[in-house]
Design an enzyme around this catalytic site. Structure first.
Site, PDB file in Angstrom:
ATOM      1  N   LYS A 183       0.851  -1.185   0.000  1.00 36.63           N
ATOM      2  CA  LYS A 183       0.000   0.000   0.000  1.00 36.63           C
ATOM      3  C   LYS A 183       0.896   1.249   0.000  1.00 36.63           C
ATOM      4  O   LYS A 183       1.701   1.436   0.908  1.00 36.63           O
ATOM      5  CB  LYS A 183      -0.923   0.028   1.216  1.00 36.63           C
ATOM      6  N   ASP A 280     -13.088   2.049  12.280  1.00 34.53           N
ATOM      7  CA  ASP A 280     -13.326   2.222  10.840  1.00 34.53           C
ATOM      8  C   ASP A 280     -13.659   0.882  10.201  1.00 34.53           C
ATOM      9  O   ASP A 280     -13.157   0.546   9.126  1.00 34.53           O
ATOM     10  CB  ASP A 280     -12.110   2.855  10.176  1.00 34.53           C
TER      11      ASP A 280
END
Length: 376
Positions: A183, A280
């Protein structure tokens, strides 16, 4: 234990053989002699008792008792030596096994319980060892930027697995035949830096079958990179709302995914010390491996939790998944994660997005949609 049993059995065998064997102490029968013995020579008579004794018989008893004692002594020496050798061997083997287990724990930075159980991440981390260099945060390796460039073909667009608000995710192939996901974080500033550090800190501590594994990280100039285990089936959001449109998600797989998410949350809330609130949780942060095993990811917003309400916590999360009490009053508990889990369950059951546009400038959440249809 088997060896010790055999040794004891051997000692018993030698001892029982020696003590149970019949001993004939009678002298050999005399050769037949036609002449009768006289009263002068063959026997001595005890004047007090009148009992006669044979010198040949007494001598035979003494000799045989001496032989018997020697045999017992030899058997005891042999058995004791054998038992000592076996015990020494077992002690050496135990020390060798303990040292090897200790070395393995130090190498993988696992707890004694996890090392004894043999966590399934061992083969992955062993392959990744050659990529690690000096700097470490917990058990997470600091990877050279040049290795990431080579593994992703200079972050070529053909290797993009997905993208989100925090950046793109690339498929990486390293020289030791290890596939991973890299990422590349696009956002900068103190907030992004704090979330980057938070991700590394939490995933270096959390090791669970339903939590994604962070294999390494890299800081190169202004760029920040995170290297995860590769999840071949992407995110749950992609499987539900992507081009495949739920074709691979049978009801059995959906139930399995729901159970995996529940196990991951139970680990964060009940078994971590201190407890962890994800903050989240959403379908795009639920990753699926090649067997559709679900794992929680993206711990950049995670904080320590507990039974008491946390107030004055900056509102974070994704619209449609945020609990009402957190959205309206700023009260954050582990129940906020449970609410988001309920929204994901509705996504699995209905195949609808958490928030959908119903008219120009109007949106409707999946929770509101369910409440309206339930009242009809």
């Amino acid at each position: 234990m088997k060896i010790l049993f055999i040794a004891c059995l051997s000692i018993w065998f030698f001892s029982s053989t020696l003590f149970s064997a019949p001993l004939d102490v009678r002298p050999a029968p005399p050769v037949a002699d036609p002449v009768l013995p006289t009263e002068k020579d063959p026997f001595f008579v005890n004047s007090s008792t009148g009992v006669t004794h044979s010198p040949e018989v007494s001598g035979a008893k003494v000799v045989h008792h001496q032989d018997l004692n020697k045999k017992i002594l030899i058997a005891l020496v042999v058995a004791s030596s054998l038992l000592g050798v076996i015990l020494l061997f077992l002690a050496c083997f135990s020390i060798y096994r303990w040292k090897r287990l200790k070395k393995y724990r130090e190498k993988t930075n696992l707890s004694p319980v996890d090392a004894a159980k043999g966590i399934s991440l061992g083969p992955i981390l062993d392959k990744f060892t050659s990529l690690r260099i000096g700097g470490k945060k917990g058990s997470i390796g600091d990877i050279e930027y040049s290795l990431l460039v080579a593994a992703t073909n200079n972050f070529h667009e053909d290797n993009i697995l997905g993208e989100g608000g925090s950046g793109h995710v690339y498929k990486a192939h390293f020289d030791n035949d290890l596939h991973a996901a890299v990422k590349r974080l696009s956002a900068g500033g103190q907030v992004a830096e704090r979330e980057f550090e938070n991700e590394i800190e939490w995933l270096s501590k959390i090791q669970h079958q339903n939590v994604v594994s962070l294999l390494g990280y890299c800081i190169h100039g202004e760029g920040h990179y995170l290297v995860y285990e590769l999840m071949h089936n992407g995110s749950l959001e992609f499987q539900l709302h992507g081009p495949s449109r739920r074709k691979s998600l049978t009801w059995h797989i959906r139930m399995k995914i729901a159970l995996d998410i529940a196990r991951g949350l139970e680990y964060l809330h009940e078994r971590c010390n201190p407890p962890v609130i994800h903050r989240d949780l959403k379908s795009s942060n639920i990753l699926l491996d090649s067997n559709f095993n679900a794992k929680l990811s993206d711990f950049g917003l995670a904080i320590t939790g507990g039974n008491s309400n946390k107030t004055n916590i900056k509102l974070s999360g994704t619209l449609g998944y945020v609990a009402p009490e957190y959205l309206l009053d700023g009260k954050l508990t582990d129940k906020s994660d449970v609410y988001a889990f309920g929204v994901i369950l509705l996504e699995l059951l209905l195949g609808r997005r958490p928030v959908e546009k119903v008219a120009e400038g109007q949106c409707q959440s999946i929770v509101t949609w369910v409440n309206l249809h339930e009242s009809l």
